[in-house]
Write a protein that holds these residues in place. Structure first.
Motif, PDB file in Angstrom:
ATOM      1  N   ASN A   1      72.226  25.485  45.294  1.00  0.00           N
ATOM      2  CA  ASN A   1      72.616  24.208  46.080  1.00  0.00           C
ATOM      3  C   ASN A   1      71.544  23.484  46.783  1.00  0.00           C
ATOM      4  O   ASN A   1      71.409  22.362  46.656  1.00  0.00           O
ATOM      5  CB  ASN A   1      73.685  24.771  46.962  1.00  0.00           C
TER       6      ASN A   1
ATOM      7  N   TRP B   1      76.614  30.256  57.257  1.00  0.00           N
ATOM      8  CA  TRP B   1      76.814  29.609  56.112  1.00  0.00           C
ATOM      9  C   TRP B   1      76.323  30.141  54.901  1.00  0.00           C
ATOM     10  O   TRP B   1      75.176  30.333  54.899  1.00  0.00           O
ATOM     11  CB  TRP B   1      76.463  28.200  56.283  1.00  0.00           C
ATOM     12  N   ASN B   2      77.211  30.520  54.159  1.00  0.00           N
ATOM     13  CA  ASN B   2      76.639  31.317  52.926  1.00  0.00           C
ATOM     14  C   ASN B   2      76.680  30.334  51.742  1.00  0.00           C
ATOM     15  O   ASN B   2      77.613  30.013  51.377  1.00  0.00           O
ATOM     16  CB  ASN B   2      77.726  32.559  52.634  1.00  0.00           C
ATOM     17  N   THR B   3      75.804  29.927  51.279  1.00  0.00           N
ATOM     18  CA  THR B   3      75.415  29.110  50.032  1.00  0.00           C
ATOM     19  C   THR B   3      74.177  29.629  49.430  1.00  0.00           C
ATOM     20  O   THR B   3      73.667  30.579  49.486  1.00  0.00           O
ATOM     21  CB  THR B   3      75.049  27.553  50.451  1.00  0.00           C
ATOM     22  N   SER B   4      74.265  29.100  47.789  1.00  0.00           N
ATOM     23  CA  SER B   4      73.386  29.640  47.044  1.00  0.00           C
ATOM     24  C   SER B   4      72.198  28.682  47.198  1.00  0.00           C
ATOM     25  O   SER B   4      72.215  27.484  47.520  1.00  0.00           O
ATOM     26  CB  SER B   4      74.048  29.280  45.579  1.00  0.00           C
TER      27      SER B   4
ATOM     28  N   SER C   1      72.542  31.919  56.339  1.00  0.00           N
ATOM     29  CA  SER C   1      73.314  33.004  56.653  1.00  0.00           C
ATOM     30  C   SER C   1      73.631  33.416  58.102  1.00  0.00           C
ATOM     31  O   SER C   1      74.867  33.651  58.630  1.00  0.00           O
ATOM     32  CB  SER C   1      73.138  34.176  55.703  1.00  0.00           C
TER      33      SER C   1
ATOM     34  N   GLU D   1      80.936  21.988  60.625  1.00  0.00           N
ATOM     35  CA  GLU D   1      81.549  21.700  59.313  1.00  0.00           C
ATOM     36  C   GLU D   1      82.755  20.532  59.629  1.00  0.00           C
ATOM     37  O   GLU D   1      83.827  20.784  60.377  1.00  0.00           O
ATOM     38  CB  GLU D   1      82.363  22.852  58.650  1.00  0.00           C
TER      39      GLU D   1
ATOM     40  N   ALA E   1      68.384  29.937  52.433  1.00  0.00           N
ATOM     41  CA  ALA E   1      69.744  30.258  52.079  1.00  0.00           C
ATOM     42  C   ALA E   1      70.233  31.507  52.677  1.00  0.00           C
ATOM     43  O   ALA E   1      71.238  31.608  53.158  1.00  0.00           O
ATOM     44  CB  ALA E   1      69.898  30.293  50.582  1.00  0.00           C
TER      45      ALA E   1
END
Length: 246
Positions: free
Chosen positions: A192, A186-189, A182, A114, A177
């Motif tokens: 996305n 990285w927790n994303t929907s 995870s 990141e 995801a």
């Protein structure tokens, strides 16, 4: 059984019983990496090579297999090897080193980086307001800012990784995801991932005219075939067909 079924003669009197029937794959279990080219065409090992010398088997031309002619069996280095040397000062007392060699160990590193870029909102003398990132001279990773896919917060490299998992590996967006990403903190929907795929398709559409121009140029061997694709439409799955140009 195949011989009795498909051979021209179905006699069971033992006339051809001693004949050995070999298939085209029978010799593959005996393959030892031997080049099958004639002796004059077999490449000689390079004494300066440091990666291939240890693991390359000795060439033996006792058996020549036409279907492997010109092929060689090499275990090359993956990328630039990271050398780990031994500390000779830790040897036991009165011990002598007889020989030294390197053992190849391969490891895979998969993680998400990141990056935070300081974006300046600048008002010019003529009244224009513009957002810009001005990298430091010693920032070697500043070029990542130019690789951001428009409308997203990921780079083109990250998008290609996600698209490979989705279409080539057939990984559902939910599993990508909630499981894979995870596990890398990285927790994303799921939405996305779907939105980023649409943004990537918009960029890919800009390349289609150029790709068609190359594929349809004079003298090109054009092949077109049909393949199907399942997609969601109005809360149900439908099936459509695409024509792929190669």
């Amino acid at each position: 059984m195949n011989t009795q079924t498909y051979a021209s003669s179905k006699s069971l009197k033992g006339i051809d019983r001693k004949r050995v029937v070999k298939g085209k794959h029978d010799d593959k279990d005996d393959f030892d990496g031997t080049p099958t080219a004639p002796p004059s065409e077999v490449p000689q090992p390079d004494s300066s090579a440091s990666c291939d010398t240890q693991d390359t088997p000795k060439a033996s031309l006792s058996k020549e297999r036409p279907y492997r002619k010109g092929m060689t069996y090499n275990k090359t280095c993956v990328g630039t090897p990271i050398i780990h040397r031994s500390d000779y000062t830790m040897l036991p007392e009165d011990s002598v080193v007889i020989s030294s060699s390197y053992r190849k160990i391969r490891n895979i590193v998969s993680h998400i980086e990141e990056h935070h870029f300081e974006v300046l909102k600048v008002k010019h003398a003529d009244g224009r307001i513009e957002s810009m990132f001005l990298p430091m001279k010693d920032d070697v990773r500043a070029s990542l800012y130019d690789e951001i896919v428009p409308g997203t917060s990921i780079t083109a490299n990250m998008l290609s990784y996600l698209m490979f998992n989705r279409f080539q590996m057939s990984t559902p967006a939910y599993r990508e995801a909630k499981n894979r990403l995870s596990d890398m903190d990285w927790n994303t929907s799921v939405q996305n991932l779907l939105n980023w795929a649409d943004k990537g398709a918009m960029q890919l559409n800009k390349l289609i005219p150029a790709l068609k121009k190359i594929a349809l140029q004079d003298g090109a061997n054009v092949n077109v075939d049909e393949t199907w694709l399942r997609y969601h439409a109005y809360n149900k799955k439908r099936k459509t067909y695409m024509w792929c140009l190669v």
